[in-house]
Design an enzyme around this catalytic site. Sequence first.
Site, mmCIF file in Angstrom:
data_model
loop_
_atom_site.group_PDB
_atom_site.id
_atom_site.type_symbol
_atom_site.label_atom_id
_atom_site.label_comp_id
_atom_site.label_asym_id
_atom_site.label_seq_id
_atom_site.Cartn_x
_atom_site.Cartn_y
_atom_site.Cartn_z
ATOM 1 N N CYS A 123 0.807 -1.228 0.000
ATOM 2 C CA CYS A 123 0.000 0.000 0.000
ATOM 3 C C CYS A 123 0.839 1.277 0.000
ATOM 4 O O CYS A 123 0.314 2.372 -0.216
ATOM 5 C CB CYS A 123 -0.964 0.001 1.179
ATOM 6 S SG CYS A 123 -2.093 -1.396 1.132
ATOM 7 N N HIS A 249 -3.419 7.281 3.051
ATOM 8 C CA HIS A 249 -3.760 6.012 2.405
ATOM 9 C C HIS A 249 -5.096 5.525 2.955
ATOM 10 O O HIS A 249 -5.275 5.453 4.183
ATOM 11 C CB HIS A 249 -2.657 4.983 2.663
ATOM 12 C CG HIS A 249 -3.091 3.587 2.365
ATOM 13 N ND1 HIS A 249 -3.562 3.213 1.134
ATOM 14 C CD2 HIS A 249 -3.173 2.482 3.149
ATOM 15 C CE1 HIS A 249 -3.905 1.936 1.168
ATOM 16 N NE2 HIS A 249 -3.675 1.475 2.385
ATOM 17 N N ASN A 279 -10.197 0.089 0.115
ATOM 18 C CA ASN A 279 -8.734 0.183 0.118
ATOM 19 C C ASN A 279 -8.221 -0.418 -1.196
ATOM 20 O O ASN A 279 -8.351 -1.616 -1.417
ATOM 21 C CB ASN A 279 -8.195 -0.592 1.331
ATOM 22 C CG ASN A 279 -6.679 -0.581 1.421
ATOM 23 O OD1 ASN A 279 -5.989 -0.224 0.473
ATOM 24 N ND2 ASN A 279 -6.162 -0.995 2.568
#
Length: 350
Positions: A123, A249, A279
């Site tokens: 990520c 994020h 996500n």
Amino acid sequence: MTGEETGVARGPDDAAVICGVGYWLPPQVVTNADLCERLDTTEEWIFRRTGISARRVADPGTTTSDLATRAGARALASAPGRQVQAVVLATTTPDRRCPATAPEVASRLGLTGVAAFDVSAVCTGFLYALATATGLIAAGHAEAVLVIAAERFTTLLNPRDRTTVPIFGDGAGAVVVRRGDSAEPGRVGRVFLGSDGGQRDLINVQDGYFQMQGRAVFRQAVERMAEAARLAARAADWRTEDVDKLVVHQANARVSAAVASELGVPENRHTQNIREVGNTAAASIPILLGQSAENGTLLPGDRVLVTAFGGGLTWGATTVVWPELKTTAQMRRRDVRVAQIDPGGGAPVE
Ligand code: COA
């Protein structure tokens, strides 16, 4: 790709500057209600614990290179006439183990011949790729770089695992970074990156499926992102009150809220899209940047503090003074070529 070949003259005020942005989301929307039909969960649990209502899922015929090519084409279209000398692709879900996916994406974008390679930092991948791009520019190896982050993250999930399926989605985002002046809007500040391989087991793929220790990851994510963001803000000489927009994020709405609170950034300066897209791993930050530029959340001149965290463990943060850019929505109206991108694999994108 040397300075001589690209006509690059480096000076003390050189900086890497964002001059294009684009994103692409697959059309299939999977809502929490859809998930409740096949998992032992409730819409309310998912939304309350994660802030997610829906996510996009790519159909089985769509590859990461398809997503990356579309987002990359949009970013290039928002930086008209800009020649790039490298394509850096952040992904956890490359089309194949070998070769890398970036050369194929570059070819499909009509960029055969440029440097192209993948970066893997889960990520945090976009920030690692952005740092690589700014390094290529700073060293004089490239005048401009296309940075893409693309994920078909749902392919890593056990479809019966209620602890992971609700969280992740697919998508891609991209920026074009060019050589510029440190006083210019769009300049990317120092990128702070970190890792801790001792905690690799908190997020990993085992027996073919993605697994994570949610609570431990939660704590680490908040701590590491807040710490990196503080360093990035300090390097830019920004105080908390100087930050116009916080881009975290999109792991979990509660994680982002905790980071904002740690940093003392008020809620109304906190950009989010997790509710609609979940996500999307490495793609999360550039999708959020692209959507926020498109819907007017990010305005030219905004001081944007960006931070990410992911498996590895990895984390990072940087600052950007947001530039004036053509947005994806404007391009949809103006640039017929972007609207006509072939969804099928392998087709070149003009
Ligand atoms: N529906 C209903 N119940 C669920 C569920 C679901 N989809 N998923 C888990 N549960 C249950 C668990 O089984 C557990 O039950 P138990 O108490 O009977 O054992 C309970 O809910 C609490 O589980 P826990 O994992 O402790 O929940 P949580 O509040 O920590 O939320 C996450 C789980 C994954 C949403 C949360 O930990 C999180 O977001 N962590 C960070 C993840 C992240 O950032 N990942 C990306 C890194 S880049």
